[in-house]
Design an enzyme around this catalytic site. Sequence first.
Site, short mmCIF file in Angstrom:
data_model
loop_
_atom_site.label_atom_id
_atom_site.label_comp_id
_atom_site.label_asym_id
_atom_site.label_seq_id
_atom_site.Cartn_x
_atom_site.Cartn_y
_atom_site.Cartn_z
N SER A 1 9.88 1.23 -5.17
CA SER A 1 10.03 -0.24 -4.07
C SER A 1 9.96 -1.11 -5.11
CB SER A 1 8.79 0.07 -3.37
OG SER A 1 7.76 -0.16 -3.68
N HIS B 1 8.77 6.02 -0.57
CA HIS B 1 8.31 6.85 -1.26
C HIS B 1 8.16 8.75 -0.21
CE1 HIS B 1 5.43 4.39 -3.53
NE2 HIS B 1 7.26 4.37 -4.07
N GLU C 1 1.90 2.99 2.29
CA GLU C 1 0.78 4.12 1.87
C GLU C 1 0.42 3.74 2.36
OE1 GLU C 1 -0.13 2.33 -2.99
OE2 GLU C 1 2.73 2.91 -3.52
N GLU D 1 4.38 10.65 -4.08
CA GLU D 1 2.32 10.27 -4.91
C GLU D 1 1.97 11.25 -4.25
OE1 GLU D 1 1.81 5.49 -4.80
OE2 GLU D 1 3.49 5.03 -5.82
N ASP E 1 -0.92 0.22 1.13
CA ASP E 1 0.05 -0.96 0.95
C ASP E 1 1.03 -0.94 1.29
OD1 ASP E 1 2.15 -2.07 -0.83
OD2 ASP E 1 2.42 -1.07 -2.40
N GLU F 1 -2.37 -4.80 0.34
CA GLU F 1 -1.41 -5.00 -0.78
C GLU F 1 -0.47 -5.18 -0.23
OE1 GLU F 1 -1.25 -1.68 -3.72
OE2 GLU F 1 0.92 -2.70 -4.21
N ASP G 1 1.17 -7.82 -5.82
CA ASP G 1 1.82 -6.37 -6.26
C ASP G 1 3.60 -7.01 -6.75
OD1 ASP G 1 3.24 -4.24 -7.33
OD2 ASP G 1 3.04 -2.93 -5.59
N LYS H 1 0.93 -3.42 -13.43
CA LYS H 1 1.94 -2.21 -13.69
C LYS H 1 1.74 -2.97 -14.67
CE LYS H 1 3.05 -1.00 -8.55
NZ LYS H 1 3.68 -0.90 -8.17
N HIS I 1 -0.86 2.53 -11.13
CA HIS I 1 0.87 3.95 -11.81
C HIS I 1 2.31 2.98 -10.96
CE1 HIS I 1 0.40 6.78 -7.87
NE2 HIS I 1 0.19 5.09 -7.47
N LYS J 1 -4.96 3.14 -9.43
CA LYS J 1 -4.32 3.45 -8.26
C LYS J 1 -3.21 5.00 -8.76
CE LYS J 1 -0.83 1.98 -4.77
NZ LYS J 1 0.26 0.35 -4.38
P1 PGA Z 1 6.87 2.01 -6.79
O1 PGA Z 1 4.93 1.54 -5.45
O2 PGA Z 1 6.24 2.56 -7.94
O3 PGA Z 1 7.87 2.68 -6.19
O4 PGA Z 1 6.91 0.45 -7.17
C1 PGA Z 1 4.77 1.50 -5.82
C2 PGA Z 1 3.65 0.50 -4.98
O5 PGA Z 1 4.20 -0.24 -4.27
O6 PGA Z 1 2.22 -0.28 -5.54
ZN ZN Z 2 2.30 -1.38 -3.73
#
Ligand code: PGA
Ligand code: ZN
Length: 434
Positions: free
Chosen positions: A46, A159, A168, A209, A246, A289, A316, A341, A369, A392
């Site tokens: 995403s 996911h 999430e 995940e 999330d 998030e 994010d 990230k 991650h 995370k």
């Molecule tokens: P992604 O998702 O690594 O697939 O972008 C993780 C997140 O949105 O936190």
């Molecule tokens: Zn996110």
Amino acid sequence: MPSQIASIKSVKAREILDSRGNPTVEVEVVLIDGTTGVASVPSGASTGKYEAVELRDGDKRRYRGLGVLKAIEHVNTEIASAIVGMSALEQAAIDQRLIELDGTANKARLGANALLATSLAVAKAGASFRGVPLYRYLGGSRAKQLPVPMLNILNGGKHASGSIDFQEFMIVPVGAADFHKAMQMSSEVYHSLRRVLEDKRLSTNVGDEGGFAPQLPANEDALRLILTAVDRAGYKAGQDLFIALDPAASTFYQDGEYVLSREGVTLSPTEMIDYYVKLISDYPIVSIEDGLVEDDWANWSLLTARLGKKTQVVGDDLYATNMKRLEKGIDQKASNSILIKVNQIGTISETLAVIERARQAGWTTIVSHRSGETEDTTIADLAVASNAEFIKSGAPCRSERLAKYNRLLRIEEELGKAAHYPGKRVLYNLERIE
Ligand code: PGA
Ligand code: ZN
């Protein structure tokens, strides 16, 4: 001079595979004394619009176009010639050199994957040269706090196709006395959730995940299942463990509205905010998030004004670990927390600067991650180095997820009495947590 013997002798990249079996970049940096640093980069599903560019070959004859041979080539030629001879101990100078060499605002020319793998491998070589762990090398003597893990035990969205709208559903073991206990509690709840799902004859297959990915009619069903699992594991939700969400709202945003297709409802931005207000009043949720789409600054400010005292509002995709976007967020009071990230921005120095700036603004930081990961554990060290409040790294399932948590278990042991697990204190900016 030590810095002379820390000079970089060679930089070599190779194509390896991530946890989804897609190609990614690994870089090996060797110093003239033989010290080596190896690092690889993760990859999102995403992916936010404002992230630095992950360079893919686009050659459909290899890996459905996802090959990274161009990025590898950039490391082995241009990047290597630019940094060979520089000291691996000069991380800031090396990262600056990489940024200038690329020359674009979003690292599209050489690829953020090429740059990040190099930046991380240099950091690892530097730490190894100094003979200290990476968290100590990057964080100095102040690095002693273990992050509170946020474990994504129920996966949806991009996911786990067909499961549920929100991406999430995480558990946050703030009631633990230390990181070891936090992992124990989380693993027990995870296995308890498996039994709850089995009892209801729901699928216990897992998503990208490591969280379960049952097909559920509504987001609230996921919350109820998690509460049952916490209870059956012998813990108290809202005391020992809290819930974090999330939704990754950009993934279900269409033409100005939020389309929750599993629930069969479409909500306007204000209705979406009302929906979150209701969720946090009904469930022990402490963090949301990407509750809204990554462009809607005005509604993010509204969301934070309405929820920000009761829950952590985390950006994010909104920030993409980008300093300019973070500054805008601070200015507009768009959130009170930021997800970090490394591959959204592409160098370790820029990542550390963003964490520092967020902290100055009184925000919490969550080192994260990606849904596509490797066995690389740099983010565990980064979280400790930067005293990040949270990490995370998915569910307590799948080795690429556990690699980071296991690294933190080892760091906690290594720190011994100096180790500090902040527990509930990480939620310092929330009113309802005593
Ligand atoms: P992604 O998702 O690594 O697939 O972008 C993780 C997140 O949105 O936190
Ligand atoms: Zn996110």
